[in-house]
Write an enzyme that holds these catalytic residues in place. Structure first.
Site, short mmCIF file in Angstrom:
data_model
loop_
_atom_site.label_atom_id
_atom_site.label_comp_id
_atom_site.label_asym_id
_atom_site.label_seq_id
_atom_site.Cartn_x
_atom_site.Cartn_y
_atom_site.Cartn_z
CB CYS A 149 35.21 39.42 46.15
SG CYS A 149 34.27 37.79 46.14
CG HIS A 187 39.72 36.32 43.53
ND1 HIS A 187 39.97 37.39 43.95
CD2 HIS A 187 38.45 35.90 43.40
CE1 HIS A 187 38.52 37.91 44.58
NE2 HIS A 187 37.89 36.88 44.16
CD GLU A 188 36.67 33.64 40.69
OE1 GLU A 188 36.00 33.18 41.49
OE2 GLU A 188 36.89 34.89 40.75
CG HIS A 214 35.80 32.28 45.95
ND1 HIS A 214 35.54 32.84 47.09
CD2 HIS A 214 36.00 33.44 44.91
CE1 HIS A 214 35.31 34.22 46.76
NE2 HIS A 214 35.69 34.52 45.62
#
Length: 187
Positions: A114, A157-158, A161
């Site tokens: 990351c 993954h994004e 966030h």
């Protein structure tokens, strides 16, 4: 232009917040932000530009990583196919939502990294092999995409966030390389 200096690092409180929805119709400011995030990703994947600008390579970036608590991500997944160099996935997603996912799970053999984490974190990050995601594009049009394997992992993954979740939250603390039966490992 976005550089590594603009990206906040683990421990910053914004990375643990649930980001706010982007207002529709999109503001010029949000459209430009999406374009700048995509430019960063493309620059980070260009060896000469990355060296010149001191960028770490990335395939995804979320607005919270820029200390902007908005539901906005950019993904640029390059192709390894020299015959067809078109990116596998290259888009800016406003207010992305995972509508459905597969039962099959998947993880990257080398683990995940990351741009907000400046250290190696060993372990498998298990995610859904396939997802269907809806989002708004820069023109304000609603889109729906089915993604699998690597592209699916990048988008998950994004989106994490946007929900204040870091990739290492998914790693088994007791046994970082433990996997349930049937989890596909992508090398």
């Amino acid at each position: 232009m976005i550089t590594m200096d603009d990206i906040i690092r683990e421990g910053h409180p914004t990375l643990r917040e649930v980001a706010k929805e982007v207002s529709l119709p999109l503001s010029e400011e949000d459209i430009v932000l999406g374009e700048e995030m995509m430019t960063f990703l493309k620059n980070s994947q260009d060896p000469e530009k990355a060296e010149e600008l001191a960028l770490r390579g990335g395939v995804g970036l979320a607005a919270p990583q820029l200390n902007i608590s908005k539901r906005l991500i950019a993904v640029h997944v390059p192709s390894n196919d020299l015959e067809n160099p078109e990116p596998l996935l290259s888009t800016v997603m406003y207010n992305p939502k995972i509508l459905s996912h597969s039962v099959q799970d998947v993880c990257l053999g080398e683990g995940e990294g990351c741009l907000s984490v400046d250290r190696e974190v060993p372990g498998y990050v298990v995610r859904h092999s396939k997802i269907t995601v809806s989002y708004y594009d820069a023109a304000g049009e609603k889109q729906k995409k089915r993604l699998k394997d690597y592209e699916s992992i990048v988008v998950q993954h994004e989106i994490d966030h946007l929900n204040g979740i870091m990739f290492y939250d998914h790693i088994n603390e007791q046994n970082p390389f433990a996997l349930k039966d049937g989890v596909l490992v992508i090398e």
